[in-house]
Write an enzyme that holds these catalytic residues in place. Structure first.
Site, PDB file in Angstrom:
ATOM      1  CG  ASP A 250      -2.323   1.523   0.894  1.00 40.14           C
ATOM      2  OD1 ASP A 250      -2.427   1.906  -0.345  1.00 40.14           O
ATOM      3  OD2 ASP A 250      -3.060   0.892   1.900  1.00 40.14           O
TER       4      ASP A 250
HETATM    5  C1  NOJ Z   1      -3.670   4.224   0.318  1.00 37.44           C
HETATM    6  C2  NOJ Z   1      -5.140   3.096   0.522  1.00 37.44           C
HETATM    7  O1  NOJ Z   1      -4.746   2.598   1.776  1.00 37.44           O
HETATM    8  C3  NOJ Z   1      -5.660   2.397  -1.163  1.00 37.44           C
HETATM    9  O2  NOJ Z   1      -6.535   1.370  -0.800  1.00 37.44           O
HETATM   10  C4  NOJ Z   1      -5.233   2.765  -2.215  1.00 37.44           C
HETATM   11  O3  NOJ Z   1      -5.663   1.698  -3.528  1.00 37.44           O
HETATM   12  C5  NOJ Z   1      -3.681   3.513  -2.373  1.00 37.44           C
HETATM   13  N1  NOJ Z   1      -4.002   4.537  -1.038  1.00 37.44           N
HETATM   14  C6  NOJ Z   1      -3.679   4.256  -3.747  1.00 37.44           C
HETATM   15  O4  NOJ Z   1      -4.257   5.594  -3.620  1.00 37.44           O
END
Ligand code: NOJ
Length: 733
Positions: free
Chosen positions: A268
């Site tokens: 993430d």
């Molecule tokens: C953080 C989020 O937790 C995740 O779900 C997302 O895909 C990413 N940012 C990218 O934007």
């Protein structure tokens, strides 16, 4: 020629010619040049991303969209880097790109897997027309805590419904063939247990037992892997003391080992670097080593891989074979997407112009939106409204809001593109409509600083709204939570109606008792007062682009609602975490004991159960259940029930089958959903519904993650909600 042989050739040939640096490059993902979806890493400005693209140091980009934009970056990589390996472009296509479906939690309320599949397929079609190859969806984190703002992005509290929805979404995004021009790779996220953030505070620690991990948090991921999901995203959270991004048990042993997942794992946003902050890694090199060893193949936005991996391999700390495995997985997904045949296959300006926000899509999202609506309460059959001869006051901050229904994951959508409630209702010209907002919920609409901008002072429009209510036969109240109040980073401890809304409802009820609350929200709210005082409540979530039309379809009786809650509504926020599939405790409350003693598991001030439980949802007709028969003599248990539509309109019902395993070596919940079927039953008619459950599906995971079925007495419960009383008990051997 067999594509799998060709793929192995292409991928293995490349790996054998790649430098260490180029391998690390494939494992590196950068955000684009605008609109980040997380905090940018320190020193980001100093990185010349164009230079990195040219040098083969980037395998993927997120937050770049548009046929032209993606083409121009792809061109740099393909034409100027040594090996010309195409980029994979990822983006958060959560419930549509520009044509928005309802938020995912709302879609789950439809319990309609074909509609959900279609909605994801539509999102894939639009996204692929703007150069996107890969969505960071579906999120399948089970959550039992409405304080957590991200509940809007999942499928609710139940692992069985969550698994079915996860599989439907993966199939929708990816279609039959990933290389088709209108399908994109899906990403099962966040692996794992992110939805159990303590106290519902986003990014917070998770501390759950292994029985809950295996039985509740992991099943949707397993279902996504079985459905062929191409990628998985790990998460921000610590699980039982280990950040999941560095958790080898989860990623190597379970995901890639036991389940045989052959796609790749992306971190993430900055979750590799955050392992330092957690106190799990000493520095960037340690974080990179721990993430790669644990099975994280690509890093999103913290630069730990690109800065450290090469050195770590050269110093013998990380085995190059781990990089080869990661790169093999990444290149294979690129191959499966067809990017080695044509790296520009989704960069088609003509297609972009024709296929984005195309009018033809609107019917799909309108249908999905209607199916997502849940009728919570309908005293005196206030709904549906009569089509003529009534004066109806429509009051509340959402009556002409074209923004909130888009939710907060609307990154690529154009602002103000939702059909408003007013626009949806106006075509019913034989009703005398009066529209009065009564109040503005927000002082100002801002994405990131919203919590401080709720209107708690301006009551200047109350009198006009109260007058309108006084003069009307019926009042529709469009109230709830703004689309920007739920989602990532938007946890709340107070889940009552925000701002002055409660006050306004009380004023309206003083002058008119025929009130219908249209509840706009991204999560279960505390609506206890409304449930006791407002005669009808229709849950309309954030329904996306076609919001107003879909609500009007239901309010005016063109569509008979059939949605069922994917997550219970609490009596009080203090009940969190709240879930129907809980254990019994040694001292359960029942009607005999609660009056006499305090020594039972209960609260002194509120009942234990949900106000509106998981699976609850009414219709404009009524259904009666009878003749539940269970036959457990063979390997497959046959369950049969008769359902009668006892009202005078046709309707759909979600028939839900729950079980209870009475005695087991691991305590089992008082109820667990095992199957459901959504059927349409004409007025006055009956249908016999059958379920076939393989005996093995009555089993469970023990604390080591071993699945087992233990014979003994089971209860089988069938009905239109998780609190159904219809129950048969028998021994299953
Ligand atoms: C953080 C989020 O937790 C995740 O779900 C997302 O895909 C990413 N940012 C990218 O934007």
């Amino acid at each position: 020629m067999d594509r799998s042989y060709q793929r192995i050739d292409v991928v293995e040939d490349l790996i054998s010619t790649m430098t260490l640096e180029e391998k690390v490059g494939q494992m590196n993902q950068y955000t684009g040049f605008w609109d980040p979806t997380g905090p940018l890493p320190e020193g980001d400005e100093a990185i010349d991303k164009y230079e990195h693209l040219r040098s083969g140091l980037v395998g993927s980009m997120l937050n770049v969209i548009g046929a032209e934009e993606t083409r121009s970056l792809q061109k740099i990589v393909v034409e100027e880097s040594r090996l010309g390996i195409p980029l994979i472009f990822g983006y958060d296509v959560i419930h549509g790109l520009k044509t928005l479906s309802p938020i995912p939690l709302a879609e789950a309320a439809s319990w309609d897997m074909e509609a959900i599949r279609k909605s994801a397929a539509l999102a894939a079609r639009e996204a692929s027309a703007v150069g996107i190859h890969w969505t960071f969806a579906p999120m399948m984190d089970i959550s039992r805590d409405a304080r957590w703002g991200r509940v809007m992005e999942g499928a609710g509290e139940d692992p069985y419904l969550g698994s079915r929805v996860a599989a439907a979404r993966v199939r929708g995004f990816q279609g039959e063939d990933l290389s088709a021009p209108n399908t994109i790779a899906a990403c099962a996220k966040h692996f794992a247990a992110y939805g159990f953030a303590e106290a519902g505070r986003d990014y917070n620690t998770v501390d759950i037992g292994t029985v809950t991990l295996h039985n509740i948090a992991l099943p949707p991921f397993k279902a996504a892997v079985d459905a062929g999901v191409a990628t998985v995203m790990n998460g921000f959270n610590v699980l039982n003391g280990v950040p999941v991004t560095g958790d080898a048990y989860l990623q190597r042993d379970i995901l890639k080992g036991r389940w045989g997942f052959d796609g790749f794992v992306v971190s993430d946003w900055a979750s590799v670097g955050e392992m330092i902050t957690h106190g799990f890694a000493a520095d960037g090199a340690d974080a990179a080593q721990k993430a790669v060893s644990a099975g994280c193949d690509m890093e999103m936005e913290s630069r730990m891989f690109i800065r450290n991996l090469r050195q770590l391999v050269e110093n013998g700390i990380v085995d190059e074979a781990l990089l080869d495995d990661a790169v093999r997985r990444i290149l294979t997904v690129k191959y499966n997407l067809g990017l080695f045949d044509d790296p520009y296959r989704y960069c088609d300006e003509q297609r972009e112009a024709n296929e984005v926000f195309a009018p033809a899509y609107r019917e799909v999202v309108r249908d999905m939106a209607r199916k997502s609506i849940v009728l919570l309460k309908n005293e005196r059959n206030l709904l549906p409204l009569k089509q003529e001869g009534q004066r109806v006051a429509v009051i509340g901050p959402f009556i002409d809001d074209d923004s909130s229904p888009l939710g907060s994951w609307r990154k690529a959508a154009d602002d103000h593109t939702a059909v408003t409630l007013k626009e949806g209702l106006m075509p019913y010209g034989n009703v005398e409509w009066i529209f009065e907002k009564g109040l503005d919920l927000l002082m100002e609409e801002r994405v990131w600083t919203l919590e401080t901008k709720i209107n708690t002072t301006d009551r200047s429009s109350f009198p006009a709204a109260i007058d309108a209510a006084k003069s009307a036969d019926v009042v529709l109240l469009a109230m709830g939570e703004h689309g920007f109040q739920s989602a990532e980073g938007r946890s709340r401890v107070n889940i009552e109606l925000p701002g002055l809304q409660q006050e306004l409802i009380e004023e309206i009820l003083k002058v008119n008792q025929n009130v219908i609350l249209l509840l706009h929200t991204g999560r279960p709210l505390d609506i206890v007062w409304a449930s006791e005082n407002v005669p009808a409540i229709l849950l309309v979530w954030q329904l996306g682009t076609e919001s107003g039309n879909a609500i009007a379809d239901v309010v005016m009786g063109k569509y008979n609602p059939a949605g069922k809650l994917p997550m219970g509504f609490p009596r009080h926020v203090g009940q969190m975490p709240l879930y129907y599939n809980h254990y019994n405790t040694g001292r359960p409350v029942n009607t005999q004991n609660i009056e006499d003693f305090v020594f039972w598991s209960h609260y002194g001030d509120v009942e234990n159960d949900a106000l509106f439980p998981f699976g609850h949802g009414l219709s404009y007709t009524t259904f009666e259940y009878a003749n539940l028969n269970v036959n457990a003599s063979g390997d497959v248990i046959e369950i049969e029930v008769e359902v009668q539509n006892t009202g005078n309109v046709d309707g759909e019902e979600v028939i839900q089958l729950y079980i209870r395993d009475e005695v087991a070596s691991v305590v089992r919940p008082v109820r667990e959903l095992k199957a459901f079927d959504k059927v349409s039953i004409p007025a006055g008619e009956s249908e016999v519904i059958q379920f076939s459950l393989p005996k093995a599906s009555l089993g469970f995971y023990d604390g080591r993650g071993e699945y087992r079925f233990e014979p003994g007495f089971f209860q089988f419960m069938v009905g239109g909600s998780s609190d159904t009383a219809l129950n048969t008990r028998l021994e299953v051997r």
